[in-house]
Design a protein around this motif. Sequence first.
Motif, mmCIF file in Angstrom:
data_model
loop_
_atom_site.group_PDB
_atom_site.id
_atom_site.type_symbol
_atom_site.label_atom_id
_atom_site.label_comp_id
_atom_site.label_asym_id
_atom_site.label_seq_id
_atom_site.Cartn_x
_atom_site.Cartn_y
_atom_site.Cartn_z
ATOM 1 N N PRO A 121 0.813 -1.227 0.000
ATOM 2 C CA PRO A 121 0.000 0.000 0.000
ATOM 3 C C PRO A 121 0.847 1.277 0.000
ATOM 4 C CG PRO A 121 -0.921 -1.588 1.529
ATOM 5 C CD PRO A 121 0.431 -2.126 1.094
ATOM 6 N N PHE A 122 1.960 1.274 0.714
ATOM 7 C CA PHE A 122 2.871 2.430 0.732
ATOM 8 C C PHE A 122 3.383 2.716 -0.681
ATOM 9 C CE2 PHE A 122 7.462 3.557 0.816
ATOM 10 C CZ PHE A 122 7.361 4.857 1.290
ATOM 11 N N TYR A 123 3.839 1.689 -1.382
ATOM 12 C CA TYR A 123 4.369 1.884 -2.727
ATOM 13 C C TYR A 123 3.279 2.320 -3.709
ATOM 14 C CZ TYR A 123 8.626 -0.197 -0.928
ATOM 15 O OH TYR A 123 9.752 -0.457 -0.199
ATOM 16 N N ARG A 124 2.068 1.825 -3.533
ATOM 17 C CA ARG A 124 0.955 2.273 -4.397
ATOM 18 C C ARG A 124 0.715 3.772 -4.215
ATOM 19 N NH1 ARG A 124 -1.434 -2.775 -2.650
ATOM 20 N NH2 ARG A 124 -1.089 -4.263 -4.338
ATOM 21 N N ARG A 125 0.807 4.250 -2.989
ATOM 22 C CA ARG A 125 0.636 5.692 -2.733
ATOM 23 C C ARG A 125 1.713 6.511 -3.431
ATOM 24 N NH1 ARG A 125 -0.646 3.665 2.397
ATOM 25 N NH2 ARG A 125 1.363 4.268 3.291
ATOM 26 N N LEU A 126 2.856 5.889 -3.712
ATOM 27 C CA LEU A 126 3.953 6.579 -4.386
ATOM 28 C C LEU A 126 3.902 6.405 -5.911
ATOM 29 C CD1 LEU A 126 6.935 5.791 -1.994
ATOM 30 C CD2 LEU A 126 5.492 7.825 -2.061
ATOM 31 N N GLY A 127 2.839 5.778 -6.419
ATOM 32 C CA GLY A 127 2.672 5.652 -7.858
ATOM 33 C C GLY A 127 3.086 4.328 -8.463
ATOM 34 N N PHE A 128 3.443 3.346 -7.641
ATOM 35 C CA PHE A 128 3.789 2.025 -8.159
ATOM 36 C C PHE A 128 2.509 1.246 -8.436
ATOM 37 C CE2 PHE A 128 7.815 3.190 -6.430
ATOM 38 C CZ PHE A 128 8.754 2.436 -7.113
ATOM 39 N N ALA A 129 2.562 0.389 -9.438
ATOM 40 C CA ALA A 129 1.430 -0.463 -9.780
ATOM 41 C C ALA A 129 1.848 -1.917 -9.681
ATOM 42 C CB ALA A 129 0.952 -0.152 -11.203
ATOM 43 N N GLY A 130 0.905 -2.730 -9.251
ATOM 44 C CA GLY A 130 1.127 -4.167 -9.151
ATOM 45 C C GLY A 130 0.164 -4.755 -8.151
ATOM 46 N N GLU A 131 -0.521 -5.795 -8.552
ATOM 47 C CA GLU A 131 -1.503 -6.445 -7.684
ATOM 48 C C GLU A 131 -1.188 -7.922 -7.472
ATOM 49 O OE1 GLU A 131 -3.914 -4.812 -6.117
ATOM 50 O OE2 GLU A 131 -3.400 -2.947 -7.118
ATOM 51 N N ALA A 132 -0.606 -8.569 -8.473
ATOM 52 C CA ALA A 132 -0.372 -10.015 -8.417
ATOM 53 C C ALA A 132 0.656 -10.346 -7.341
ATOM 54 C CB ALA A 132 0.108 -10.519 -9.771
ATOM 55 N N THR A 133 0.479 -11.493 -6.740
ATOM 56 C CA THR A 133 1.431 -11.969 -5.741
ATOM 57 C C THR A 133 2.403 -12.933 -6.409
ATOM 58 O OG1 THR A 133 -0.238 -11.760 -4.027
ATOM 59 C CG2 THR A 133 1.657 -13.114 -3.514
ATOM 60 N N SER A 134 3.665 -12.799 -6.041
ATOM 61 C CA SER A 134 4.716 -13.658 -6.555
ATOM 62 C C SER A 134 5.474 -14.239 -5.370
ATOM 63 C CB SER A 134 5.645 -12.849 -7.473
ATOM 64 O OG SER A 134 6.602 -13.689 -8.069
ATOM 65 N N VAL A 147 4.801 -8.687 -3.775
ATOM 66 C CA VAL A 147 4.024 -8.068 -4.844
ATOM 67 C C VAL A 147 5.002 -7.347 -5.775
ATOM 68 C CG1 VAL A 147 2.170 -6.442 -5.407
ATOM 69 C CG2 VAL A 147 2.070 -7.738 -3.258
ATOM 70 N N PRO A 148 5.275 -7.895 -6.967
ATOM 71 C CA PRO A 148 6.123 -7.190 -7.918
ATOM 72 C C PRO A 148 5.421 -5.902 -8.370
ATOM 73 C CG PRO A 148 5.858 -9.498 -8.522
ATOM 74 C CD PRO A 148 4.852 -9.200 -7.452
ATOM 75 N N MET A 149 6.129 -4.794 -8.330
ATOM 76 C CA MET A 149 5.537 -3.504 -8.660
ATOM 77 C C MET A 149 6.477 -2.701 -9.555
ATOM 78 S SD MET A 149 3.954 -2.558 -4.915
ATOM 79 C CE MET A 149 2.441 -1.763 -5.491
ATOM 80 N N THR A 150 5.895 -1.897 -10.420
ATOM 81 C CA THR A 150 6.680 -1.033 -11.308
ATOM 82 C C THR A 150 6.126 0.384 -11.284
ATOM 83 O OG1 THR A 150 5.312 -1.548 -13.223
ATOM 84 C CG2 THR A 150 7.259 -2.928 -12.876
ATOM 85 N N LYS A 151 6.985 1.300 -11.683
ATOM 86 C CA LYS A 151 6.581 2.708 -11.783
ATOM 87 C C LYS A 151 7.285 3.327 -12.980
ATOM 88 C CE LYS A 151 6.459 7.097 -9.320
ATOM 89 N NZ LYS A 151 6.707 7.774 -8.043
ATOM 90 N N PRO A 152 6.528 3.858 -13.939
ATOM 91 C CA PRO A 152 7.173 4.552 -15.049
ATOM 92 C C PRO A 152 7.717 5.901 -14.561
ATOM 93 C CG PRO A 152 4.789 4.679 -15.253
ATOM 94 C CD PRO A 152 5.079 3.819 -14.052
ATOM 95 N N LEU A 153 8.796 6.339 -15.178
ATOM 96 C CA LEU A 153 9.411 7.606 -14.790
ATOM 97 C C LEU A 153 9.371 8.580 -15.944
ATOM 98 C CD1 LEU A 153 12.634 6.317 -12.985
ATOM 99 C CD2 LEU A 153 10.461 7.020 -11.939
#
Length: 156
Positions: A121-134, A147-153
């Motif tokens: 949830p912290f990373y989502r607030r910073l603009g990261f996306a990712g829902e699937a669990t790995s 949760v693998p997450m990415t953020k475009p820059l």
Amino acid sequence: MHIRKATAADAPIAFAIRREAILTQCAGHYAEQDIAIWTSGEMSESFALRVADAFHVAEIDGRVVGTGMIDLAYGKIDAIFVRQDWMGHGVGRALMNHLERLARDARLTSIYLDATLNAAPFYRRLGFAGEATSTYRSSLGVTLACVPMTKPLAPP
């Protein structure tokens, strides 16, 4: 708050902050026996070398209160840990902003990380996306959900 490149001398405090953050923040999200394995052992030489090579630390009043690292060759962020008594004071956000700035300066177009279940949830607030669990496999032999997450820059 001051954020700077870590040195080898910062390795013991970085290791202690990592252990404390896992023990306090991951409880309830992971099995107790997995947390015990994940935080077991002493600081290794390879950890100390990694701190000196890639970590950045946040200091308040000359005291290290948070850590983070980025691999500028690939854009991977890791080891975002904040002392328990400084959680919720903007240390993690400041570290992330600093690492993102380094990524932009290196002309990276995105950054990524494997979030612990409690930190997603912290990373989502910073603009990261990712829902699937790995699955994350610790060097200590424990397998944890992440949760693998990415953020475009945007360009600098």
